[in-house]
Design a protein around this motif. Structure first.
Motif, PDB file in Angstrom:
ATOM      1  N   ILE A 104     -14.803 -13.671   6.634  1.00  0.00           N
ATOM      2  CA  ILE A 104     -14.714 -12.210   6.718  1.00  0.00           C
ATOM      3  C   ILE A 104     -14.176 -11.640   5.408  1.00  0.00           C
ATOM      4  O   ILE A 104     -13.296 -12.229   4.775  1.00  0.00           O
ATOM      5  N   ALA A 105     -14.722 -10.507   4.982  1.00  0.00           N
ATOM      6  CA  ALA A 105     -14.264  -9.851   3.762  1.00  0.00           C
ATOM      7  C   ALA A 105     -12.882  -9.243   3.975  1.00  0.00           C
ATOM      8  O   ALA A 105     -12.434  -9.047   5.114  1.00  0.00           O
ATOM      9  N   GLU A 106     -12.209  -8.925   2.875  1.00  0.00           N
ATOM     10  CA  GLU A 106     -10.885  -8.309   2.974  1.00  0.00           C
ATOM     11  C   GLU A 106     -10.966  -7.003   3.760  1.00  0.00           C
ATOM     12  O   GLU A 106     -11.821  -6.154   3.502  1.00  0.00           O
ATOM     13  N   ASP A 137      -6.748 -10.586   9.757  1.00  0.00           N
ATOM     14  CA  ASP A 137      -5.520 -10.233  10.478  1.00  0.00           C
ATOM     15  C   ASP A 137      -4.500  -9.516   9.600  1.00  0.00           C
ATOM     16  O   ASP A 137      -3.693  -8.721  10.099  1.00  0.00           O
ATOM     17  N   GLU A 138      -4.520  -9.798   8.307  1.00  0.00           N
ATOM     18  CA  GLU A 138      -3.487  -9.245   7.429  1.00  0.00           C
ATOM     19  C   GLU A 138      -3.751  -7.788   7.059  1.00  0.00           C
ATOM     20  O   GLU A 138      -2.819  -7.039   6.778  1.00  0.00           O
ATOM     21  N   ARG A 139      -5.013  -7.370   7.082  1.00  0.00           N
ATOM     22  CA  ARG A 139      -5.336  -6.042   6.557  1.00  0.00           C
ATOM     23  C   ARG A 139      -5.994  -5.097   7.545  1.00  0.00           C
ATOM     24  O   ARG A 139      -5.861  -3.881   7.400  1.00  0.00           O
ATOM     25  N   PRO A 141      -6.521  -2.817  10.696  1.00  0.00           N
ATOM     26  CA  PRO A 141      -5.575  -2.172  11.620  1.00  0.00           C
ATOM     27  C   PRO A 141      -5.672  -2.668  13.054  1.00  0.00           C
ATOM     28  O   PRO A 141      -4.704  -2.549  13.810  1.00  0.00           O
ATOM     29  N   ASP A 142      -6.826  -3.218  13.467  1.00  0.00           N
ATOM     30  CA  ASP A 142      -6.951  -3.679  14.854  1.00  0.00           C
ATOM     31  C   ASP A 142      -5.980  -4.809  15.164  1.00  0.00           C
ATOM     32  O   ASP A 142      -5.618  -5.026  16.327  1.00  0.00           O
ATOM     33  N   ALA A 143      -5.529  -5.518  14.130  1.00  0.00           N
ATOM     34  CA  ALA A 143      -4.569  -6.604  14.332  1.00  0.00           C
ATOM     35  C   ALA A 143      -3.220  -6.088  14.841  1.00  0.00           C
ATOM     36  O   ALA A 143      -2.443  -6.847  15.418  1.00  0.00           O
ATOM     37  N   LYS A 144      -2.976  -4.794  14.625  1.00  0.00           N
ATOM     38  CA  LYS A 144      -1.711  -4.200  15.067  1.00  0.00           C
ATOM     39  C   LYS A 144      -1.811  -3.613  16.467  1.00  0.00           C
ATOM     40  O   LYS A 144      -0.836  -3.092  17.004  1.00  0.00           O
ATOM     41  N   ASN A 145      -2.986  -3.727  17.087  1.00  0.00           N
ATOM     42  CA  ASN A 145      -3.190  -3.159  18.420  1.00  0.00           C
ATOM     43  C   ASN A 145      -2.956  -4.153  19.542  1.00  0.00           C
ATOM     44  O   ASN A 145      -3.259  -3.865  20.702  1.00  0.00           O
ATOM     45  N   GLY A 146      -2.437  -5.321  19.208  1.00  0.00           N
ATOM     46  CA  GLY A 146      -2.152  -6.331  20.230  1.00  0.00           C
ATOM     47  C   GLY A 146      -2.616  -7.697  19.785  1.00  0.00           C
ATOM     48  O   GLY A 146      -3.587  -7.819  19.019  1.00  0.00           O
ATOM     49  N   THR A 147      -1.934  -8.745  20.254  1.00  0.00           N
ATOM     50  CA  THR A 147      -2.296 -10.099  19.833  1.00  0.00           C
ATOM     51  C   THR A 147      -3.655 -10.526  20.365  1.00  0.00           C
ATOM     52  O   THR A 147      -4.262 -11.459  19.832  1.00  0.00           O
ATOM     53  N   ASP A 148      -4.130  -9.854  21.414  1.00  0.00           N
ATOM     54  CA  ASP A 148      -5.459 -10.188  21.929  1.00  0.00           C
ATOM     55  C   ASP A 148      -6.579  -9.517  21.121  1.00  0.00           C
ATOM     56  O   ASP A 148      -7.723  -9.487  21.531  1.00  0.00           O
ATOM     57  N   ARG A 149      -6.220  -9.004  19.942  1.00  0.00           N
ATOM     58  CA  ARG A 149      -7.215  -8.486  18.991  1.00  0.00           C
ATOM     59  C   ARG A 149      -7.258  -9.345  17.722  1.00  0.00           C
ATOM     60  O   ARG A 149      -8.051  -9.066  16.827  1.00  0.00           O
ATOM     61  N   LEU A 150      -6.399 -10.369  17.635  1.00  0.00           N
ATOM     62  CA  LEU A 150      -6.328 -11.198  16.442  1.00  0.00           C
ATOM     63  C   LEU A 150      -7.527 -12.140  16.344  1.00  0.00           C
ATOM     64  O   LEU A 150      -8.221 -12.393  17.337  1.00  0.00           O
ATOM     65  N   ALA A 151      -7.759 -12.661  15.159  1.00  0.00           N
ATOM     66  CA  ALA A 151      -8.859 -13.593  14.925  1.00  0.00           C
ATOM     67  C   ALA A 151      -8.768 -14.777  15.884  1.00  0.00           C
ATOM     68  O   ALA A 151      -7.705 -15.371  16.058  1.00  0.00           O
ATOM     69  N   GLY A 152      -9.894 -15.098  16.495  1.00  0.00           N
ATOM     70  CA  GLY A 152      -9.956 -16.217  17.429  1.00  0.00           C
ATOM     71  C   GLY A 152      -9.671 -15.852  18.867  1.00  0.00           C
ATOM     72  O   GLY A 152      -9.888 -16.670  19.762  1.00  0.00           O
ATOM     73  N   SER A 153      -9.214 -14.643  19.105  1.00  0.00           N
ATOM     74  CA  SER A 153      -8.909 -14.224  20.475  1.00  0.00           C
ATOM     75  C   SER A 153     -10.180 -13.994  21.273  1.00  0.00           C
ATOM     76  O   SER A 153     -11.247 -13.738  20.710  1.00  0.00           O
ATOM     77  N   LEU A 154     -10.067 -14.116  22.600  1.00  0.00           N
ATOM     78  CA  LEU A 154     -11.090 -13.577  23.493  1.00  0.00           C
ATOM     79  C   LEU A 154     -10.776 -12.096  23.551  1.00  0.00           C
ATOM     80  O   LEU A 154      -9.820 -11.684  24.196  1.00  0.00           O
ATOM     81  N   TYR A 155     -11.541 -11.293  22.857  1.00  0.00           N
ATOM     82  CA  TYR A 155     -11.163  -9.939  22.488  1.00  0.00           C
ATOM     83  C   TYR A 155     -10.686  -9.100  23.672  1.00  0.00           C
ATOM     84  O   TYR A 155     -11.374  -8.963  24.686  1.00  0.00           O
ATOM     85  N   VAL A 164      -3.709 -19.851  13.181  1.00  0.00           N
ATOM     86  CA  VAL A 164      -4.270 -20.884  12.308  1.00  0.00           C
ATOM     87  C   VAL A 164      -5.414 -20.349  11.455  1.00  0.00           C
ATOM     88  O   VAL A 164      -6.050 -21.112  10.734  1.00  0.00           O
ATOM     89  N   VAL A 165      -5.665 -19.046  11.524  1.00  0.00           N
ATOM     90  CA  VAL A 165      -6.775 -18.464  10.775  1.00  0.00           C
ATOM     91  C   VAL A 165      -6.469 -18.509   9.280  1.00  0.00           C
ATOM     92  O   VAL A 165      -5.312 -18.394   8.855  1.00  0.00           O
ATOM     93  N   LYS A 166      -7.523 -18.698   8.475  1.00  0.00           N
ATOM     94  CA  LYS A 166      -7.381 -18.705   7.028  1.00  0.00           C
ATOM     95  C   LYS A 166      -7.529 -17.288   6.481  1.00  0.00           C
ATOM     96  O   LYS A 166      -8.101 -16.416   7.132  1.00  0.00           O
ATOM     97  N   PRO A 167      -7.010 -17.033   5.286  1.00  0.00           N
ATOM     98  CA  PRO A 167      -7.062 -15.674   4.728  1.00  0.00           C
ATOM     99  C   PRO A 167      -8.497 -15.189   4.536  1.00  0.00           C
ATOM    100  O   PRO A 167      -9.444 -15.977   4.427  1.00  0.00           O
ATOM    101  N   ALA A 168      -8.652 -13.874   4.492  1.00  0.00           N
ATOM    102  CA  ALA A 168      -9.961 -13.268   4.243  1.00  0.00           C
ATOM    103  C   ALA A 168     -10.557 -13.844   2.971  1.00  0.00           C
ATOM    104  O   ALA A 168      -9.862 -14.082   1.981  1.00  0.00           O
ATOM    105  N   GLY A 169     -11.871 -14.094   3.015  1.00  0.00           N
ATOM    106  CA  GLY A 169     -12.555 -14.670   1.874  1.00  0.00           C
ATOM    107  C   GLY A 169     -12.681 -16.175   1.938  1.00  0.00           C
ATOM    108  O   GLY A 169     -13.402 -16.772   1.123  1.00  0.00           O
ATOM    109  N   GLU A 170     -11.998 -16.813   2.912  1.00  0.00           N
ATOM    110  CA  GLU A 170     -12.095 -18.260   3.089  1.00  0.00           C
ATOM    111  C   GLU A 170     -12.870 -18.567   4.372  1.00  0.00           C
ATOM    112  O   GLU A 170     -12.899 -17.766   5.306  1.00  0.00           O
ATOM    113  N   TRP A 171     -13.471 -19.765   4.419  1.00  0.00           N
ATOM    114  CA  TRP A 171     -14.265 -20.173   5.571  1.00  0.00           C
ATOM    115  C   TRP A 171     -13.376 -20.708   6.684  1.00  0.00           C
ATOM    116  O   TRP A 171     -12.470 -21.495   6.440  1.00  0.00           O
TER     117      TRP A 171
END
Length: 246
Positions: A104-106, A137-139, A141-155, A164-171
């Motif tokens: 995912i892009a920044e 997750d770092e940039r 805003p949806d990441a601040k709306n609850g942990t069930d919005r973070l990368a890897g979540s069942l949305y 365990v997600v890697k930073p934006a720009g990494e696979w």
């Protein structure tokens, strides 16, 4: 001397009759049940969009491109009203293990779905298909709306147990399992199982009822459906997409 010879002949004959029985028993003991492992199918090999099309549309063209073995979405800054560039598989699936890598892009947001149904009354894949979140997750805003919005979540339904997600720009590598036979679903992100959930029954119904999808008529209503990749207006890349039907 005739009597010993006669007894010997009888003994030999008896032994010959017993031998086939012993061989049969040995053969029976060697019979084993052969279990065939499900085959893995490549859904995207990096060279073409074969097996995919636009949701409720035709063959894949821009703004998706093929780059370095990946399919990459370059969403336009301006788009026609109502236009979306979501992709779905040509084939439908029920029980499976899906694996892929995403980047995912920044500041970006995307996701992938299962159980997607194409119909003119559904304008987007997320109206029918549950989503596994793809996010910076770092940039974003949806990441601040609850942990069930973070990368890897069942949305909006199940939060990841670990970050365990890697930073934006990494696979990132991900595995999604959906198994209605055993009523199990899971997400493994970068080698760590971070999400587990039922896929049907009262516990699943409770997850839906406690989400924003509670009143959505078609959401998660179909056991069999297509795999979808989301256009959320941000650059995102996918590669090495494979599926094993269970």
């Amino acid at each position: 001397m005739r009597k010993p010879i006669l007894l010997s002949l009888i003994a030999i004959a008896f032994a010959c009759k017993e031998k086939p029985k012993e061989q049969l028993e040995e053969v029976e003991e060697e019979v084993v049940e052969v279990v065939t492992e499900p085959e893995t199918t490549v859904l995207f090999d990096g060279s073409s969009f074969d097996g995919w099309h636009f949701y409720n549309g035709g063959e894949v063209t821009e703004p998706w491109k093929l780059e370095d073995g990946a399919m990459v979405l370059y969403p336009p800054e301006e788009r026609p009203d109502g236009a979306n560039y979501n992709l779905v598989t040509d084939k439908k699936y029920t029980d499976f293990v899906l694996t892929m890598e995403w980047n995912i892009a920044e500041g970006g947001n995307s996701g992938f779905f299962w159980g997607v149904v194409e119909d003119e009354k559904y304008g987007e894949p997320y109206l029918t298909g549950p989503e596994i979140q793809v996010l910076d997750d770092e940039r974003h805003p949806d990441a601040k709306n609850g942990t069930d919005r973070l990368a890897g979540s069942l949305y909006d339904m199940v939060s990841p147990s670990k970050k365990v997600v890697k930073p934006a720009g990494e696979w990132n590598s991900v595995e999604l399992m959906i198994n209605h036979k055993t009523n199990e679903g899971h997400v493994i992100l970068n080698g760590t199982k971070i999400v587990e959930f039922p896929v049907q029954g009262p516990e699943w119904d409770a997850l839906v009822a406690n989400s924003k999808f509670a009143d959505w008529e078609g959401f998660a209503a179909f056991t069999t459906g297509k795999i979808g990749l989301q256009d959320h207006g941000n650059k995102v890349s996918f590669r090495n997409i494979k599926i094993k039907e269970l």
